[in-house]
Scaffold this motif. Structure first.
Motif, PDB file in Angstrom:
ATOM      1  N   ILE A  52       0.837  -1.196   0.000  1.00 34.10           N
ATOM      2  CA  ILE A  52       0.000   0.000   0.000  1.00 34.10           C
ATOM      3  C   ILE A  52       0.870   1.243   0.000  1.00 34.10           C
ATOM      4  O   ILE A  52       1.732   1.412   0.859  1.00 34.10           O
ATOM      5  CB  ILE A  52      -0.936   0.034   1.236  1.00 34.10           C
ATOM      6  CG1 ILE A  52      -1.910  -1.143   1.210  1.00 34.10           C
ATOM      7  CG2 ILE A  52      -1.715   1.343   1.293  1.00 34.10           C
ATOM      8  CD1 ILE A  52      -1.499  -2.292   2.031  1.00 34.10           C
ATOM      9  N   PHE A  53       0.622   2.102  -0.988  1.00 34.87           N
ATOM     10  CA  PHE A  53       1.268   3.408  -1.048  1.00 34.87           C
ATOM     11  C   PHE A  53       0.252   4.392  -0.478  1.00 34.87           C
ATOM     12  O   PHE A  53      -0.829   4.574  -1.044  1.00 34.87           O
ATOM     13  CB  PHE A  53       1.653   3.758  -2.484  1.00 34.87           C
ATOM     14  CG  PHE A  53       2.711   2.833  -3.020  1.00 34.87           C
ATOM     15  CD1 PHE A  53       4.040   3.039  -2.731  1.00 34.87           C
ATOM     16  CD2 PHE A  53       2.355   1.741  -3.798  1.00 34.87           C
ATOM     17  CE1 PHE A  53       5.015   2.169  -3.198  1.00 34.87           C
ATOM     18  CE2 PHE A  53       3.331   0.867  -4.280  1.00 34.87           C
ATOM     19  CZ  PHE A  53       4.662   1.091  -3.974  1.00 34.87           C
ATOM     20  N   ALA A  54       0.601   4.998   0.664  1.00 33.57           N
ATOM     21  CA  ALA A  54      -0.358   5.819   1.393  1.00 33.57           C
ATOM     22  C   ALA A  54      -0.007   7.299   1.332  1.00 33.57           C
ATOM     23  O   ALA A  54       1.142   7.683   1.519  1.00 33.57           O
ATOM     24  CB  ALA A  54      -0.433   5.364   2.847  1.00 33.57           C
ATOM     25  N   GLU A  55      -1.025   8.099   1.094  1.00 29.30           N
ATOM     26  CA  GLU A  55      -0.924   9.553   1.100  1.00 29.30           C
ATOM     27  C   GLU A  55      -1.721  10.066   2.294  1.00 29.30           C
ATOM     28  O   GLU A  55      -2.834   9.610   2.544  1.00 29.30           O
ATOM     29  CB  GLU A  55      -1.487  10.126  -0.204  1.00 29.30           C
ATOM     30  CG  GLU A  55      -1.534  11.624  -0.258  1.00 29.30           C
ATOM     31  CD  GLU A  55      -0.180  12.294  -0.320  1.00 29.30           C
ATOM     32  OE1 GLU A  55      -0.140  13.518  -0.179  1.00 29.30           O
ATOM     33  OE2 GLU A  55       0.849  11.604  -0.507  1.00 29.30           O
ATOM     34  N   VAL A  56      -1.132  10.995   3.042  1.00 34.84           N
ATOM     35  CA  VAL A  56      -1.794  11.585   4.199  1.00 34.84           C
ATOM     36  C   VAL A  56      -2.184  13.010   3.841  1.00 34.84           C
ATOM     37  O   VAL A  56      -1.363  13.775   3.343  1.00 34.84           O
ATOM     38  CB  VAL A  56      -0.865  11.588   5.434  1.00 34.84           C
ATOM     39  CG1 VAL A  56      -1.556  12.224   6.628  1.00 34.84           C
ATOM     40  CG2 VAL A  56      -0.414  10.167   5.762  1.00 34.84           C
ATOM     41  N   LYS A  57      -3.445  13.341   4.084  1.00 33.89           N
ATOM     42  CA  LYS A  57      -3.938  14.699   3.814  1.00 33.89           C
ATOM     43  C   LYS A  57      -4.525  15.285   5.098  1.00 33.89           C
ATOM     44  O   LYS A  57      -5.485  14.759   5.640  1.00 33.89           O
ATOM     45  CB  LYS A  57      -5.013  14.691   2.715  1.00 33.89           C
ATOM     46  CG  LYS A  57      -4.434  14.618   1.343  1.00 33.89           C
ATOM     47  CD  LYS A  57      -3.570  15.832   1.092  1.00 33.89           C
ATOM     48  CE  LYS A  57      -2.851  15.726  -0.219  1.00 33.89           C
ATOM     49  NZ  LYS A  57      -1.844  16.749  -0.390  1.00 33.89           N
ATOM     50  N   ALA A  81       5.668   5.276  -6.746  1.00 35.49           N
ATOM     51  CA  ALA A  81       5.421   3.848  -6.521  1.00 35.49           C
ATOM     52  C   ALA A  81       6.196   2.999  -7.530  1.00 35.49           C
ATOM     53  O   ALA A  81       6.785   1.968  -7.173  1.00 35.49           O
ATOM     54  CB  ALA A  81       3.920   3.555  -6.619  1.00 35.49           C
ATOM     55  N   GLU A  82       6.204   3.431  -8.788  1.00 44.59           N
ATOM     56  CA  GLU A  82       6.952   2.692  -9.818  1.00 44.59           C
ATOM     57  C   GLU A  82       8.438   2.652  -9.482  1.00 44.59           C
ATOM     58  O   GLU A  82       9.084   1.610  -9.597  1.00 44.59           O
ATOM     59  CB  GLU A  82       6.724   3.332 -11.181  1.00 44.59           C
ATOM     60  CG  GLU A  82       5.314   3.132 -11.710  1.00 44.59           C
ATOM     61  CD  GLU A  82       4.966   4.015 -12.900  1.00 44.59           C
ATOM     62  OE1 GLU A  82       5.680   5.024 -13.157  1.00 44.59           O
ATOM     63  OE2 GLU A  82       3.961   3.703 -13.570  1.00 44.59           O
ATOM     64  N   LEU A  83       8.994   3.779  -9.049  1.00 46.63           N
ATOM     65  CA  LEU A  83      10.412   3.823  -8.693  1.00 46.63           C
ATOM     66  C   LEU A  83      10.700   3.046  -7.416  1.00 46.63           C
ATOM     67  O   LEU A  83      11.749   2.423  -7.284  1.00 46.63           O
ATOM     68  CB  LEU A  83      10.886   5.269  -8.581  1.00 46.63           C
ATOM     69  CG  LEU A  83      10.934   5.987  -9.924  1.00 46.63           C
ATOM     70  CD1 LEU A  83      11.135   7.486  -9.734  1.00 46.63           C
ATOM     71  CD2 LEU A  83      12.026   5.417 -10.809  1.00 46.63           C
TER      72      LEU A  83
END
Length: 122
Positions: A52-57, A81-83
């Motif tokens: 899981i790639f998570a972004e916090v807002k 995420a690709e890198l």
């Protein structure tokens, strides 16, 4: 409290929420390159076979936070995420998901699973 400090506290709270839900954090503040426009991931977590790639807002309220992720920012997160997957090939066989954690102070958190899709990652 300044914006940078409150943002770091929001990210810490989001990671704690994930841990309480049984996720394992495998990376935080991953920057794909020296230029922030290339891609940045707030944190990366694992649960079962999901990476899981998570972004916090963080915003004044959860509703405002929910609309704070632009299409351009989603593209940067996808590039990040690709890198990440190129740098850490041991995760390539996992299913990828993009989640968002909305934060409003004093203590309101909302976890949005699979906030958007991307076919090119993996």
């Amino acid at each position: 409290m300044n914006n940078n400090r409150s943002g770091k506290i929001a990210e810490l709270m989001a990671r704690m929420l994930f841990r309480l839900k049984g996720y394992r954090i495998v990376g935080k503040n991953f920057k794909a390159g020296k230029n922030m426009n290339i891609g940045e991931i707030d944190f990366v977590a694992i649960k079962k076979n999901y990476l899981i790639f998570a972004e916090v807002k963080k915003r004044a309220n959860l509703e405002t936070a929910a609309y704070a992720i632009s299409e351009n920012q989603k593209r940067r997160i996808i590039r990040g995420a690709e890198l990440f997957l190129k740098r850490y090939p041991k995760y390539r066989n996992m299913d990828v998901r993009f989640d968002v954690v909305l934060v409003a102070f004093p203590l309101k958190l909302k976890h949005l699973k699979n906030a958007w899709q991307c076919e090119s990652v993996n």
